[in-house]
Motif scaffolding. Structure first.
Motif, PDB file in Angstrom:
ATOM      1  N   GLU A  59       0.859  -1.182   0.000  1.00 45.17           N
ATOM      2  CA  GLU A  59       0.000   0.000   0.000  1.00 45.17           C
ATOM      3  C   GLU A  59       0.896   1.233   0.000  1.00 45.17           C
ATOM      4  O   GLU A  59       1.815   1.352   0.827  1.00 45.17           O
ATOM      5  CB  GLU A  59      -0.906   0.032   1.240  1.00 45.17           C
ATOM      6  N   ARG A  63       3.819  10.624   2.589  1.00 45.27           N
ATOM      7  CA  ARG A  63       4.518  11.300   3.681  1.00 45.27           C
ATOM      8  C   ARG A  63       4.853  12.719   3.257  1.00 45.27           C
ATOM      9  O   ARG A  63       5.215  12.957   2.112  1.00 45.27           O
ATOM     10  CB  ARG A  63       5.828  10.551   4.011  1.00 45.27           C
ATOM     11  N   PRO A  74      -0.234  12.100   7.815  1.00 44.85           N
ATOM     12  CA  PRO A  74      -1.337  12.136   6.851  1.00 44.85           C
ATOM     13  C   PRO A  74      -2.672  12.407   7.535  1.00 44.85           C
ATOM     14  O   PRO A  74      -3.543  13.048   6.958  1.00 44.85           O
ATOM     15  CB  PRO A  74      -1.326  10.756   6.210  1.00 44.85           C
ATOM     16  N   ILE A  78      -3.919  15.209   5.106  1.00 46.49           N
ATOM     17  CA  ILE A  78      -4.875  14.720   4.103  1.00 46.49           C
ATOM     18  C   ILE A  78      -6.220  15.455   4.234  1.00 46.49           C
ATOM     19  O   ILE A  78      -6.749  15.952   3.233  1.00 46.49           O
ATOM     20  CB  ILE A  78      -5.050  13.180   4.153  1.00 46.49           C
ATOM     21  N   ASN A 114      -4.464   4.949  -2.111  1.00 44.97           N
ATOM     22  CA  ASN A 114      -5.637   5.538  -1.456  1.00 44.97           C
ATOM     23  C   ASN A 114      -6.172   6.701  -2.278  1.00 44.97           C
ATOM     24  O   ASN A 114      -5.402   7.551  -2.719  1.00 44.97           O
ATOM     25  CB  ASN A 114      -5.264   6.049  -0.065  1.00 44.97           C
ATOM     26  N   VAL A 115      -7.485   6.737  -2.440  1.00 43.17           N
ATOM     27  CA  VAL A 115      -8.107   7.810  -3.205  1.00 43.17           C
ATOM     28  C   VAL A 115      -9.257   8.401  -2.389  1.00 43.17           C
ATOM     29  O   VAL A 115     -10.085   7.671  -1.844  1.00 43.17           O
ATOM     30  CB  VAL A 115      -8.599   7.269  -4.573  1.00 43.17           C
ATOM     31  N   GLN A 204      -7.350  -5.032  16.316  1.00 42.81           N
ATOM     32  CA  GLN A 204      -6.625  -4.840  17.561  1.00 42.81           C
ATOM     33  C   GLN A 204      -7.506  -5.107  18.773  1.00 42.81           C
ATOM     34  O   GLN A 204      -7.007  -5.381  19.853  1.00 42.81           O
ATOM     35  CB  GLN A 204      -5.985  -3.450  17.583  1.00 42.81           C
ATOM     36  N   VAL A 236      -2.234  -5.525  12.038  1.00 42.95           N
ATOM     37  CA  VAL A 236      -1.759  -6.690  12.799  1.00 42.95           C
ATOM     38  C   VAL A 236      -0.360  -6.399  13.325  1.00 42.95           C
ATOM     39  O   VAL A 236       0.566  -6.153  12.561  1.00 42.95           O
ATOM     40  CB  VAL A 236      -1.779  -7.960  11.916  1.00 42.95           C
TER      41      VAL A 236
END
Ligand code: C2E
Ligand code: MG
Ligand code: MG
Ligand code: MG
Length: 279
Positions: A59, A63, A74, A78, A114-115, A204, A236
Motif C-alpha cells: 500500500e 509522507r 497524513p 490529508i 488511497n483515493v 486490535q 496486525v
C-alpha cells in the motif's frame, strides 16, 4: 486550546480561534508548494498472503516532510488537502509515483493507492488513472484503488460511476477501513470490490476476551466470501493477532508485524531480493 495551555512560558493573548486559522493558512500555503519543493514522498507497506506470508502487494502511503513544519502526519494534512482540493494534484502525483515504483517490482506484486472522495468526484479522475498507467507502463491489473465508505456519502452515483470506469480499465477496488463508516451496505451489492479491508480497530480489539470484535471479523469474512471478495486485516502488530486473524479466515494481512511503511528502495529490495531478474 490545549497546546497553548501546557507548559508554555510565553503567554499569548491571541484568541485561539485566530491562532488556529493562522496556523492552518500557513500549513495550507506550505502544502500548496509541497510537490514543487519535492517535500512529498511515498512509503510502501507490505501486505502478505495470510497462509503463505509472502508479499502480494504494497500500500502506498503518503509522507510530507515540510521544510517549514517538519514531518506532518497524513491524519493531519490529508483532511487539509481534501478541504482545499489540493488532494487533486497531490493525488495525481501519488498515483503516478506509485505506478512508477510498482512497475519496477516483480509482475505478481500489486500496488494499492488511497483515493479520496474529492478525487473521485473530479470529472477527469479515470483519465488520470489511464495516464498514470500509460506513462509508467504498469498493467492495470496491478493497480488497486482503495476507497472508504465515505466516498458514497456525498454523491454516491458519481463515485460509483467513476469506480466502474476504473474497474473497466482492469484495476481492482478495495473498500478501506471497513466497519468504521456509515453502515448502509447497499453499495456492496452493486459494486464488485475485490477486497474488503477490516479496520484495525476490530483487529486490535480481537482477542479471546473480546468476543464482539471476533464476531464482527468473522461476519465480515463470511460476507466477503459469499460476495466473492477477499479480506485484508489491517493493523496486525504481533504473532498472536496474526494467528487469530489467520484462524478467522482473512485472506491477507497488513500491519507492523509483517512490515512497517518503508521507503521505495527498501520495499523494492524486499521483493526483488533472491529473484534472478531484478528490474
Ligand atoms: P489507511 O489507508 O487505512 O492506511 C493504513 C494506516 O495504518 C497507515 O497510516 C499505516 O501506517 C497504519 N498502520 C499500518 N499497520 C499498522 C499497525 O500495525 N499498527 C498501527 N497502529 N498502524 C498501522 P498512515 O500512513 O498514517 O496513513 C493514515 C491514513 O491517511 C491512511 O489510512 C489513508 O486514509 C490516508 N492516506 C495516506 N496516504 C494517502 C494518499 O496518498 N492519499 C489519500 N487520499 N489518503 C492517504
Ligand atoms: Mg488504505
Ligand atoms: Mg485502512
Ligand atoms: Mg485507516
Amino acid at each position: 486550546r490545549a497546546k497553548d495551555e501546557g507548559g508554555n512560558e510565553h503567554f499569548s493573548y491571541e484568541p485561539s480561534m485566530h491562532a488556529d486559522a493562522e496556523e492552518r493558512r500557513k500549513l495550507e500555503s506550505a502544502l500548496r508548494d509541497a510537490i514543487g519543493n519535492q517535500e512529498l514522498e511515498l512509503n510502501f507497506q507490505p501486505v502478505v498472503n495470510a497462509k503463505t506470508e509472502t508479499v502480494v502487494s504494497f500500500e502506498a502511503l503518503l509522507r510530507w516532510n515540510s521544510a517549514e513544519h517538519g514531518c506532518i502526519s497524513p491524519g493531519k494534512f490529508i483532511p487539509l488537502a481534501e478541504d482545499t482540493r489540493l488532494i487533486v494534484p497531490i493525488g495525481e502525483w501519488v498515483l503516478h509515483e506509485a505506478c512508477r515504483e510498482a512497475a519496477r517490482w516483480p509482475s505478481d506484486i500489486k500496488v494499492a493507492v488511497n483515493v479520496s472522495g474529492e478525487q473521485l468526484l473530479e470529472p477527469n479522475f479515470s483519465a488520470a488513472v489511464v495516464r498514470a498507467l500509460a506513462d509508467t507502463g504498469l498493467p492495470a491489473n496491478r493497480l488497486e484503488i482503495e476507497v472508504t465508505e465515505s466516498v458514497f456519502l456525498r454523491d454516491g452515483r458519481i463515485a460509483r460511476q467513476t469506480l466502474e470506469e476504473i474497474m473497466a480499465l482492469g484495476c481492482s477496488i478495495a473498500l478501506d477501513d471497513f466497519g468504521t463508516g456509515y453502515s448502509s451496505l447497499g453499495y456492496l451489492r452493486t459494486l464488485r470490490f475485490s477486497t474488503i479491508k477490516v479496520d484495525r480497530s476490530f483487529v486490535q480489539g480481537a482477542s479471546q476476551d473480546n468476543q464482539e470484535s471476533l464476531a464482527i471479523i468473522r461476519a465480515v469474512v463470511a460476507m466477503a466470501r459469499s460476495l466473492d471478495m477477499s479480506t485484508t486485516a489491517e493493523g496486525v502488530e504481533d504473532a498472536e493477532q496474526a494467528a487469530l486473524i489467520r484462524e478467522l479466515g482473512c485472506t491477507k494481512i497488513q500491519g507492523y508485524y509483517f512490515g512497517r511503511p518503508m521507503g521505495a528502495v527498501e520495499a523494492r529490495s524486499l521483493v526483488v531480493k533472491g529473484r534472478s531478474r531484478a528490474a
